[in-house]
Design a protein around this motif. Sequence first.
Motif, PDB file in Angstrom:
ATOM      1  N   LEU A   4       0.692  -1.186   0.072  1.00 53.77           N
ATOM      2  CA  LEU A   4      -0.070  -0.078   0.013  1.00 53.77           C
ATOM      3  C   LEU A   4       0.947   1.177   0.115  1.00 53.77           C
ATOM      4  O   LEU A   4       1.958   1.291   0.615  1.00 53.77           O
ATOM      5  CB  LEU A   4      -1.056   0.118   1.200  1.00 53.77           C
ATOM      6  N   ARG A   5       0.435   2.351  -0.837  1.00 55.84           N
ATOM      7  CA  ARG A   5       1.078   3.630  -0.763  1.00 55.84           C
ATOM      8  C   ARG A   5      -0.141   4.672  -0.286  1.00 55.84           C
ATOM      9  O   ARG A   5      -1.090   4.310  -0.261  1.00 55.84           O
ATOM     10  CB  ARG A   5       1.576   3.857  -2.254  1.00 55.84           C
TER      11      ARG A   5
ATOM     12  N   GLU B  47      -1.647   6.787  -1.954  1.00 54.68           N
ATOM     13  CA  GLU B  47      -2.777   6.890  -2.770  1.00 54.68           C
ATOM     14  C   GLU B  47      -3.754   5.713  -2.494  1.00 54.68           C
ATOM     15  O   GLU B  47      -4.979   5.720  -3.232  1.00 54.68           O
ATOM     16  CB  GLU B  47      -2.340   7.179  -4.007  1.00 54.68           C
ATOM     17  N   HIS B  48      -3.465   4.564  -1.893  1.00 54.23           N
ATOM     18  CA  HIS B  48      -4.167   3.400  -1.896  1.00 54.23           C
ATOM     19  C   HIS B  48      -5.173   3.331  -0.626  1.00 54.23           C
ATOM     20  O   HIS B  48      -5.981   2.570  -0.541  1.00 54.23           O
ATOM     21  CB  HIS B  48      -3.339   2.162  -1.929  1.00 54.23           C
TER      22      HIS B  48
ATOM     23  N   GLU C  93      -8.032   4.300   2.061  1.00 57.91           N
ATOM     24  CA  GLU C  93      -9.168   4.540   1.606  1.00 57.91           C
ATOM     25  C   GLU C  93      -9.868   5.330   2.714  1.00 57.91           C
ATOM     26  O   GLU C  93     -10.955   5.942   2.534  1.00 57.91           O
ATOM     27  CB  GLU C  93     -10.095   3.233   1.289  1.00 57.91           C
TER      28      GLU C  93
END
Length: 345
Positions: free
Chosen positions: A80-81, A83-84, A86
């Motif tokens: 995960l970065r 921008e991932h 949620e």
Amino acid sequence: MLIKNIAVSLPSKLVTNEEVIEMIRSHSVGFDGEIDRSLRTIKTLLDRSGLVTRRWCGSHESPIDHVAMATRKALSESYLRPEHIELLIFVGIGRGFLEPGNSHMMASALGFVNAECFDVVDACMSWTRAMSLADSLFKSGQYRNALIVNAEFNMLAGGPLYPANFALKNHAQIEYTLPSFTIGEAATATLVVPNEPDNFEFVFRGKPAAADFCTIPIHGYEGYCHPTERVGRNGDMRFTSYGHELHKNSEEITEIFGKLSVPKSEIDVVFTHASSKAAWHGYGVKAGVEDKMFHIYPETGNLVSASIPAALAMARDSGRLKRGDRAACWVGSAGMSFNVSSFRF
């Protein structure tokens, strides 16, 4: 819910009890009474609580730097970065904004461009409340991941503690100001995913009759409550905490531990809110789990809502907490509110 990763970033400045005593001495100009006697009392109480050092930001450090470091560590062992992510939940007392939520400002600064954001403000219980909310949201199927962050940097100049609470007027002020001298600083980031939906168990109990024992009132608070003599003793936007009364009115702490469905024998390690090692050891003895407790208070002081996640991260980094271990988190907070939760790490 599963904790995918957890990280803490501690500031660089190490502050001893002796240094705090000297700060109080230098700021308490015009003290009414024998200042040396009062300082001896404060030093004795700090030492008895188990506190040795706490970490504060140096002049070259800022809260956002430590949040960035903690979030980077939390994401480093996953695909995960920013921008991932949620859902981003900002928790705790330390904050820069009343509007918008600090979560939105953090998301903007750190590149969480696709995250939905909100804040949870529930004193030292804030991280635990957010974990409970995230667990429920995962069960509803709304999100595939969430990041819970805090920035408990309450010793910054002009904040709710320093220097105002270090300028004592008289000996009586110690009763509702002593906890100010135990506060440390930290940022934490907790990455959670909806794997293992039955992993977490949360047990909460509230005691709103004791709400005025620990407060930071804002200007105009009188219109939002029935004011008592305890609220605002140190002034608006200043930390007022009757530490002795808080601990004396915390019998629910030991009672609530027995509400967990998991047997105590199956718990590998217990993490507590870092308000006093001595007090929490006493609760542990009553609950029969004193040999399982992991204390960070002696080296970090009271990290407010960062206490539990910081302890989890430090225990994991030291090898005290390993994957598959059964952990229990145990919190008493202003409000008052109490919690015990359990999960497999």
